[in-house]
Enzyme design. Structure first.
Site, mmCIF file in Angstrom:
data_model
loop_
_atom_site.group_PDB
_atom_site.id
_atom_site.type_symbol
_atom_site.label_atom_id
_atom_site.label_comp_id
_atom_site.label_asym_id
_atom_site.label_seq_id
_atom_site.Cartn_x
_atom_site.Cartn_y
_atom_site.Cartn_z
ATOM 1 N N ARG A 16 27.793 22.706 66.692
ATOM 2 C CA ARG A 16 29.059 22.235 67.255
ATOM 3 C C ARG A 16 30.188 23.250 67.065
ATOM 4 O O ARG A 16 31.038 23.408 67.932
ATOM 5 C CB ARG A 16 29.432 20.886 66.619
ATOM 6 C CG ARG A 16 30.624 20.242 67.279
ATOM 7 C CD ARG A 16 30.745 18.759 66.935
ATOM 8 N NE ARG A 16 31.891 18.181 67.603
ATOM 9 C CZ ARG A 16 32.868 17.528 66.968
ATOM 10 N NH1 ARG A 16 32.814 17.367 65.660
ATOM 11 N NH2 ARG A 16 33.887 17.037 67.644
ATOM 12 N N HIS A 72 32.643 24.703 70.017
ATOM 13 C CA HIS A 72 34.110 24.651 69.970
ATOM 14 C C HIS A 72 34.710 26.052 70.007
ATOM 15 O O HIS A 72 35.713 26.293 70.671
ATOM 16 C CB HIS A 72 34.590 23.919 68.709
ATOM 17 C CG HIS A 72 34.560 22.434 68.833
ATOM 18 N ND1 HIS A 72 35.500 21.598 68.260
ATOM 19 C CD2 HIS A 72 33.703 21.604 69.469
ATOM 20 C CE1 HIS A 72 35.223 20.339 68.541
ATOM 21 N NE2 HIS A 72 34.132 20.311 69.260
ATOM 22 N N ASP A 73 34.096 26.976 69.292
ATOM 23 C CA ASP A 73 34.601 28.347 69.286
ATOM 24 C C ASP A 73 34.650 28.885 70.720
ATOM 25 O O ASP A 73 35.673 29.393 71.175
ATOM 26 C CB ASP A 73 33.699 29.234 68.409
ATOM 27 C CG ASP A 73 34.271 30.629 68.204
ATOM 28 O OD1 ASP A 73 35.507 30.801 68.331
ATOM 29 O OD2 ASP A 73 33.493 31.556 67.899
ATOM 30 N N VAL A 111 37.201 27.099 73.358
ATOM 31 C CA VAL A 111 38.627 27.318 73.138
ATOM 32 C C VAL A 111 38.882 28.822 73.000
ATOM 33 O O VAL A 111 38.488 29.429 72.023
ATOM 34 C CB VAL A 111 39.106 26.574 71.863
ATOM 35 C CG1 VAL A 111 40.613 26.699 71.720
ATOM 36 C CG2 VAL A 111 38.696 25.110 71.904
ATOM 37 N N GLU A 126 43.169 26.157 65.187
ATOM 38 C CA GLU A 126 42.266 25.315 65.982
ATOM 39 C C GLU A 126 41.597 24.240 65.137
ATOM 40 O O GLU A 126 41.364 23.131 65.585
ATOM 41 C CB GLU A 126 41.169 26.166 66.625
ATOM 42 C CG GLU A 126 41.627 26.985 67.810
ATOM 43 C CD GLU A 126 40.543 27.919 68.305
ATOM 44 O OE1 GLU A 126 39.374 27.506 68.332
ATOM 45 O OE2 GLU A 126 40.866 29.065 68.658
ATOM 46 N N PRO A 155 36.869 18.723 76.268
ATOM 47 C CA PRO A 155 36.969 17.402 76.879
ATOM 48 C C PRO A 155 36.798 16.303 75.831
ATOM 49 O O PRO A 155 36.062 16.464 74.857
ATOM 50 C CB PRO A 155 35.828 17.371 77.892
ATOM 51 C CG PRO A 155 34.906 18.468 77.503
ATOM 52 C CD PRO A 155 35.696 19.467 76.718
ATOM 53 N N THR A 206 21.432 15.886 70.933
ATOM 54 C CA THR A 206 20.123 15.444 70.447
ATOM 55 C C THR A 206 20.062 15.498 68.913
ATOM 56 O O THR A 206 19.115 15.005 68.305
ATOM 57 C CB THR A 206 18.986 16.306 71.060
ATOM 58 O OG1 THR A 206 17.734 15.877 70.531
ATOM 59 C CG2 THR A 206 19.152 17.782 70.728
HETATM 60 C C1 HEM Z 1 30.423 18.028 77.218
HETATM 61 C C2 HEM Z 1 31.402 17.714 76.462
HETATM 62 C C3 HEM Z 1 31.278 17.332 75.023
HETATM 63 C C4 HEM Z 1 31.964 16.335 74.435
HETATM 64 C C5 HEM Z 1 32.971 15.401 75.098
HETATM 65 C C6 HEM Z 1 31.564 16.292 73.056
HETATM 66 C C7 HEM Z 1 32.059 15.432 72.126
HETATM 67 C C8 HEM Z 1 31.584 15.282 70.848
HETATM 68 C C9 HEM Z 1 32.072 14.335 69.899
HETATM 69 C C10 HEM Z 1 33.234 13.381 70.120
HETATM 70 C C11 HEM Z 1 31.303 14.434 68.787
HETATM 71 C C12 HEM Z 1 31.386 13.576 67.532
HETATM 72 C C13 HEM Z 1 32.498 13.972 66.635
HETATM 73 C C14 HEM Z 1 32.626 12.940 65.540
HETATM 74 O O1 HEM Z 1 33.001 11.826 65.880
HETATM 75 O O2 HEM Z 1 32.328 13.254 64.372
HETATM 76 C C15 HEM Z 1 30.335 15.457 69.022
HETATM 77 C C16 HEM Z 1 29.374 15.844 68.128
HETATM 78 C C17 HEM Z 1 28.511 16.881 68.333
HETATM 79 N N1 HEM Z 1 28.480 17.707 69.446
HETATM 80 FE FE1 HEM Z 1 29.510 17.448 71.144
HETATM 81 N N2 HEM Z 1 30.631 17.254 72.829
HETATM 82 C C18 HEM Z 1 30.425 17.926 73.995
HETATM 83 C C19 HEM Z 1 29.595 19.010 74.186
HETATM 84 C C20 HEM Z 1 28.805 19.554 73.206
HETATM 85 C C21 HEM Z 1 28.064 20.793 73.337
HETATM 86 C C22 HEM Z 1 28.108 21.697 74.552
HETATM 87 C C23 HEM Z 1 27.382 20.975 72.186
HETATM 88 C C24 HEM Z 1 26.461 22.092 71.799
HETATM 89 C C25 HEM Z 1 25.610 22.642 72.636
HETATM 90 C C26 HEM Z 1 27.689 19.849 71.328
HETATM 91 C C27 HEM Z 1 27.151 19.645 70.086
HETATM 92 C C28 HEM Z 1 27.495 18.611 69.244
HETATM 93 C C29 HEM Z 1 26.823 18.366 67.984
HETATM 94 C C30 HEM Z 1 25.646 19.126 67.419
HETATM 95 C C31 HEM Z 1 27.469 17.277 67.400
HETATM 96 C C32 HEM Z 1 27.185 16.647 66.045
HETATM 97 C C33 HEM Z 1 28.036 17.343 65.010
HETATM 98 C C34 HEM Z 1 27.772 16.903 63.580
HETATM 99 O O3 HEM Z 1 26.902 16.084 63.329
HETATM 100 O O4 HEM Z 1 28.461 17.434 62.692
HETATM 101 N N3 HEM Z 1 28.570 19.028 71.970
HETATM 102 N N4 HEM Z 1 30.531 15.970 70.292
HETATM 103 C C1 LIG Z 2 40.872 22.516 62.870
HETATM 104 O O1 LIG Z 2 39.808 23.457 62.824
HETATM 105 C C2 LIG Z 2 40.159 24.775 62.412
HETATM 106 C C3 LIG Z 2 38.955 25.613 62.511
HETATM 107 O O2 LIG Z 2 37.986 24.948 63.187
HETATM 108 C C4 LIG Z 2 40.722 24.779 60.976
HETATM 109 O O3 LIG Z 2 41.102 26.063 60.636
HETATM 110 C C5 LIG Z 2 41.890 23.855 60.907
HETATM 111 O O4 LIG Z 2 42.327 23.781 59.576
HETATM 112 C C6 LIG Z 2 41.473 22.481 61.411
HETATM 113 N N1 LIG Z 2 42.562 21.627 61.380
HETATM 114 C C7 LIG Z 2 42.632 20.696 60.457
HETATM 115 C C8 LIG Z 2 43.834 19.843 60.473
HETATM 116 O O5 LIG Z 2 41.758 20.526 59.624
#
Ligand code: HEM
Ligand SMILES: *[C@H]1O[C@H](CO)[C@@H](O)[C@H](O)[C@H]1NC(C)=O
Ligand SMILES: *[C@@H]1O[C@H](CO)[C@@H](O)[C@H](O)[C@H]1NC(C)=O
Ligand SMILES: *[C@@H]1O[C@H](CO)[C@@H](O)[C@H](O)[C@H]1NC(C)=O
Ligand SMILES: *[C@@H]1O[C@H](CO)[C@@H](O)[C@H](O)[C@H]1NC(C)=O
Ligand SMILES: *[C@@H]1O[C@H](CO)[C@@H](O)[C@H](O)[C@H]1NC(C)=O
Ligand SMILES: *[C@@H]1O[C@H](CO)[C@@H](O)[C@H](O)[C@H]1NC(C)=O
Ligand SMILES: *[C@@H]1O[C@H](CO)[C@@H](O)[C@H](O)[C@H]1NC(C)=O
Length: 347
Positions: free
Chosen positions: A68, A72-73, A76, A94, A171, A202
């Protein structure tokens, strides 16, 4: 009928025989190459792989966190490692922006730990942005996903994006496909990239606040009602501080079950489930649910493309010593180098 069946069999066999080799899509961006560290840090990739193999045995959730971070990197202001920078009270970075608040601290720490190992082995030559890309790659592979090569040579950025840029670039999980496609289009990613990259869900977790728009004030009628019932147990209120898995079928394995979830109306976010409601993306979801190899092939293509978004190369940016902070000497440099050169560096 029979001949097309044989064709399908033959092509899937051909595919199987190539799965042991890393998939390779040549670099798109000038200045990136597969051999970038061949002479300056020949063991960089094995040092990262070894570190993560051990770390994932203790905490498999780290893989999701690292994947993730790379996403994000790149979304943005490009894959420049700016997501890794710590902000200050007056300049929050960020990381501090809302979508970032749920990024895992353990994943940031792992990147800094790897960075220290690499710098000890090779000096300050491997960028934090490349470490983030390689760590995401290893997270996919070590969780059961495809093996692929990453073009290298990214440099680390000197600035991070402000909150409004971050909000506009990432998004929200409440987005529908129209909104998702619009955000991705700005960075030249298309419908296929959207469906394939969303497969990153996944693995990993989500907090209630990321999906309770589908539970409160009323249940999203599209959501499977048994699935919803369990989500209400995890999130009895819209803002409950709790988490659930992104992929209910195989939460820690990088496979195509995420798409099977969507077919069963067990996608977690609006942005996930709408991929199966919208006619522009529905058939791709079905194809990925049927064929894991097709998903893997497209995921690799799309993440390698994503990994080259607005990268810095050559003498742009810097190679950070500490992934959480700009090099202290950057400031020193532009205070002694006069005018033009200095202004380029001073942002
Ligand atoms: C298409 C738009 C996307 C949206 C709106 C989105 C949104 C989110 C959100 C809201 C979460 C959960 C954050 C939380 O509540 O803790 C999440 C988790 C995650 N996303 Fe996305 N995401 C998107 C695309 C992607 C992409 C492109 C990847 C990587 C290829 C990705 C990988 C992940 C992973 C691995 C997690 C789990 C992170 C964790 O367990 O720490 N996401 N995403
Ligand atoms: C948001 O994320 C960036 C890097 O991902 C981090 O440097 C920053 O401290 C974060 N903001 C907060 C409020 O944790
Ligand atoms: C955020 O950054 C963008 C692009 O650099 C700039 O146009 C905008 O004015 C900034 N917004 C704020 C609130 O600083
Ligand atoms: C970003 O979005 C969040 C939630 O939508 C909002 O609370 C925050 O103020 C926004 N930040 C900026 C700088 O626009
Ligand atoms: C998608 O979401 C946008 C808001 O982001 C909304 O204006 C639009 O009506 C929605 N489209 C569909 C088809 O629901
Ligand atoms: C968190 O979710 C679990 C089930 O996943 C549930 O048993 C627990 O009660 C929830 N915690 C809260 C505070 O709601
Ligand atoms: C949510 O719960 C976790 C673990 O129980 C805790 O570490 C975290 O600080 C809590 N967050 C908030 C916003 O209360
Ligand atoms: C790296 O930078 C961060 C942010 O400035 C700082 O908190 C941390 O102590 C630094 N780490 C090392 C090893 O210097």
């Amino acid at each position: 009928m029979a001949s097309s069946l044989i064709l399908v069999l033959v092509s899937s066999l051909a595919f199987l025989s190539s799965t042991s080799e890393a998939r390779t899509y040549p670099p798109i961006v000038k200045g990136l190459s597969f051999t970038f560290y061949e002479s300056t840090c020949p063991h960089a990739e094995s040092i990262i792989r070894q570190f993560l193999t051990t770390a994932f045995k203790k905490d498999i959730g780290l893989a999701a966190g690292l994947l993730r971070i790379h996403f994000h990197d790149c979304f943005v202001q490009g894959c420049d490692g700016s997501i890794l920078l710590d902000g200050t009270a007056s300049d929050p970075s960020e990381k501090g922006d809302l979508p970032n608040l749920t990024l895992r601290k353990t994943a940031f720490k792992a990147i800094n730990d790897v960075k220290a190992l690499l710098d000890r082995a090779c000096g300050r030559v491997v960028s934090c942005a490349d470490i983030a890309a390689l760590a995401a790659r290893d997270s996919v592979y070590l969780s059961g996903g495809p093996k692929y090569k990453v073009p290298l040579g990214r440099r680390d950025g000197l600035t991070f994006a402000n909150g409004s840029v971050t909000n506009a670039s990432l998004p929200a999980p409440t987005s529908n496909v129209t909104k998702l496609l619009a955000v991705l289009k700005k960075i030249n990613l298309d419908t296929t990239d959207l469906v394939a990259l969303s497969g990153g869900h996944t693995i990993g977790l989500a907090h209630c606040t990321s999906f309770t728009n589908r539970l409160f004030p009323s249940q999203d009628p599209i959501m499977n009602k048994y699935f919803a019932k369990n989500l209400y147990l995890t999130c009895p209120a819209a803002n409950t501080n709790n988490t659930t898995v992104n992929d209910v079928r195989s939460p820690n394995t990088f496979d195509n079950k995420y798409y099977v979830d969507l077919l069963n109306r067990e996608g977690l976010f609006t942005s996930d489930q709408d991929l199966y409601s919208d006619q522009r993306t529905k058939s791709l979801v079905t194809r990925f649910a049927i064929s894991q190899s097709l998903f893997f092939e497209q995921f690799v293509y799309s993440i390698v493309k994503m990994g080259q978004l607005s990268v810095l190369t050559g003498d742009q940016g810097e190679i950070r010593a500490n992934c959480s902070a700009r090099n202290p000497d950057t400031k020193f440099l532009w205070s002694v180098v006069d005018d033009e050169e200095g202004e380029k560096l001073a942002y």
